[in-house]
Scaffold this active site. Structure first.
Site, mmCIF file in Angstrom:
data_model
loop_
_atom_site.group_PDB
_atom_site.id
_atom_site.type_symbol
_atom_site.label_atom_id
_atom_site.label_comp_id
_atom_site.label_asym_id
_atom_site.label_seq_id
_atom_site.Cartn_x
_atom_site.Cartn_y
_atom_site.Cartn_z
ATOM 1 N N ASN A 194 24.766 -3.146 31.192
ATOM 2 C CA ASN A 194 24.167 -4.028 30.535
ATOM 3 C C ASN A 194 25.128 -5.170 30.138
ATOM 4 O O ASN A 194 25.102 -6.243 30.091
ATOM 5 C CB ASN A 194 23.189 -3.808 29.445
ATOM 6 C CG ASN A 194 23.845 -2.668 28.447
ATOM 7 O OD1 ASN A 194 24.146 -1.728 28.723
ATOM 8 N ND2 ASN A 194 23.555 -3.035 26.937
ATOM 9 N N SER A 200 12.568 -0.984 32.903
ATOM 10 C CA SER A 200 11.820 -1.995 31.864
ATOM 11 C C SER A 200 11.449 -3.342 32.378
ATOM 12 O O SER A 200 12.073 -3.881 33.099
ATOM 13 C CB SER A 200 12.798 -2.185 30.686
ATOM 14 O OG SER A 200 12.062 -2.779 29.574
ATOM 15 N N CYS A 210 20.669 -6.557 22.679
ATOM 16 C CA CYS A 210 19.929 -5.870 21.826
ATOM 17 C C CYS A 210 20.653 -5.584 20.518
ATOM 18 O O CYS A 210 20.078 -5.344 19.371
ATOM 19 C CB CYS A 210 19.565 -4.669 22.472
ATOM 20 S SG CYS A 210 19.728 -4.527 24.464
HETATM 21 C C1 LIG Z 1 20.558 -0.608 30.378
HETATM 22 C C2 LIG Z 1 19.511 -0.648 29.236
HETATM 23 N N1 LIG Z 1 18.900 0.243 28.870
HETATM 24 C C3 LIG Z 1 17.973 0.234 27.854
HETATM 25 C C4 LIG Z 1 17.529 -1.108 27.526
HETATM 26 C C5 LIG Z 1 16.132 -0.808 26.311
HETATM 27 O O1 LIG Z 1 15.220 -1.411 27.165
HETATM 28 P P1 LIG Z 1 13.643 -1.835 26.268
HETATM 29 O O2 LIG Z 1 14.069 -3.125 25.770
HETATM 30 O O3 LIG Z 1 12.808 -1.785 27.461
HETATM 31 O O4 LIG Z 1 13.383 -1.060 25.467
HETATM 32 C C6 LIG Z 1 18.382 -2.125 27.993
HETATM 33 C C7 LIG Z 1 17.897 -3.446 27.242
HETATM 34 O O5 LIG Z 1 18.753 -4.324 26.838
HETATM 35 C C8 LIG Z 1 19.050 -2.093 28.500
HETATM 36 O O6 LIG Z 1 19.767 -3.136 29.104
#
Ligand SMILES: Cc1ncc(COP(=O)(O)O)c(C=O)c1O
Length: 384
Positions: free
Chosen positions: A151, A199, A325
């Site tokens: 990410n 997601s 996040c």
């Molecule tokens: C690689 C990755 N995994 C998991 C997530 C978490 O996803 P969600 O927002 O659907 O909980 C994200 C969100 O930024 C992400 O980029």
């Protein structure tokens, strides 16, 4: 002008998807577990959505479990597989050092429960060498979890090779494919993926809905229990509007894939070329070759990423430092740290993530804004 270059954090809901979702709020609002006609209509549409998703990722419809998003999917898969398959001889999981916090924290939870957790290192480019997995894995390993696309830096891992090694030792393989749609053509069977997380809000679908794809031959301990929905693997009333939105968004992403990839690649290359020409002391983090075209993670020497972000935000340009996040967490990125980035450069990075709705006019505006921002911040940096 407003320019949204934070598409890896979340994407705008595509109005074509919203249109498909709306009837499920207003007209077809039945509970898919109800026995009457309104409920059974919703159940029928739920099943069609499962089939659609399964076809798009090369899996089985009964393996498609809808969740509230990838955080939940990753928790369910990592914890649920480890807890359900633990034996005296099998007590180990392996994850990469650059996984999303929801995978990291799930692994830490398992460590507190007595599991052995090993971390796969990445090289300077942010890539995992499959030989590193071969060194760490053994017959005690229950599960290996490696994200398909990171990410923060957008690097693409060799999922097929990693899954193959995992299976040679009798371990299951999970990939967090949240950032991989539609860049990778996911085919769970061909690629040897037992578990996969998605997601919807990362591919122009709604927030609050995701997929945990589960190889149904494997035992999984559910994390949310109650009414027994999703074959008991995930209780809670089905989020039908969200599920419809997710399935449509996934379909659209792959239908328009070729044109989309071309568009973001052109924008990304144009942006990166100009930045290198017009702004001194910049460096790209992560491999340019094995990277999704929508991501550029750039180090701007001598200044703080947060200062750049705030100044750009003031000018209407929205970007991110590291993973959005955890944008409120100002500690240096563990992803960049694990790539061996010099500690003087750890806090000088910005992630630009391009998407479906960006235009060249926006990119030109961003380059101009960025040039001014970097020049101004460097003018009072004590370390230039
Ligand atoms: C690689 C990755 N995994 C998991 C997530 C978490 O996803 P969600 O927002 O659907 O909980 C994200 C969100 O930024 C992400 O980029």
């Amino acid at each position: 002008m407003h320019v949204y270059l934070d598409n890896a954090a979340t994407t705008k809901l595509d109005s074509r998807i919203l249109k498909k979702m709306l009837p499920y709020f207003e007209k077809d609002y039945g509970n898919a577990s109800s026995i009457h006609a309104l409920g059974q209509n919703a159940f029928g549409d739920l099943m069609k959505a499962k089939e659609k998703v399964a076809k798009l990722i090369g899996g089985e419809a009964n393996g498609v479990i809808f969740t509230s998003g990838a955080t939940e999917s990753n928790n369910l898969i990592i914890k649920g597989v480890a807890l359900a398959n633990r034996t005296e001889k099998k007590n180990k999981i392996i994850i990469s050092a650059i996984e999303h916090p929801c995978v990291m924290e799930s692994a830490k939870f398992l460590a507190r429960e007595g599991f052995k957790v090993e971390y796969l290192p990445v090289n300077k480019e942010g890539l995992i060498e499959p030989t590193e997995l071969a060194k760490l894995i053994d017959n005690e390993t229950i599960l290996v979890s490696v994200m398909a696309v990171n990410n923060e830096i957008g690097t693409i891992q060799d999922i097929e090779a990693l899954a193959k090694i995992s299976h040679q030792y009798g371990a299951y393989f999970h990939t967090d494919a949240v950032q991989a749609i539609p860049y990778l053509k996911v085919d769970v069977k061909k690629m040897g993926i037992d578990f996969l997380s998605l997601s919807a809000h990362k591919f122009y679908g709604p927030k609050g809905v995701g997929v945990a794809y589960i190889n149904r031959k494997v035992k999984v301990k559910p994390m949310i229990i109650g009414g027994g929905q999703e074959d008991g693997l995930r209780s809670g009333t089905y989020n039908i509007p969200g599920i419809i939105g997710l399935a449509e968004a996934l379909e659209l992403a792959y239908k328009e894939r070729a044109a989309y990839l071309k568009k973001v690649t052109v924008l990304r290359d144009y942006f990166w070329k100009k930045i290198q020409k017009e702004i001194p002391e910049v460096r790209l983090n992560g491999s340019l070759k094995k990277r999704v075209p929508a991501n550029l993670n750039i180090m701007f020497g001598y200044i703080e990423g947060e200062a750049i972000l705030m100044d750009l935000s003031y000018k209407g340009v929205y970007v991110s430092t590291g993973s959005a996040c955890s944008a409120t967490d100002l500690r240096a990125s563990y992803v960049l740290k694990s790539m061996g980035l010099d500690k003087n450069f750890l806090n000088s990075n910005i992630r630009f993530s391009f998407g479906r709705f960006n235009t060249k006019v926006e990119i030109d505006y961003t380059i101009k804004a960025l040039k001014g921002t970097v020049k101004r911040l460097r003018s009072f940096s004590p370390i230039v």
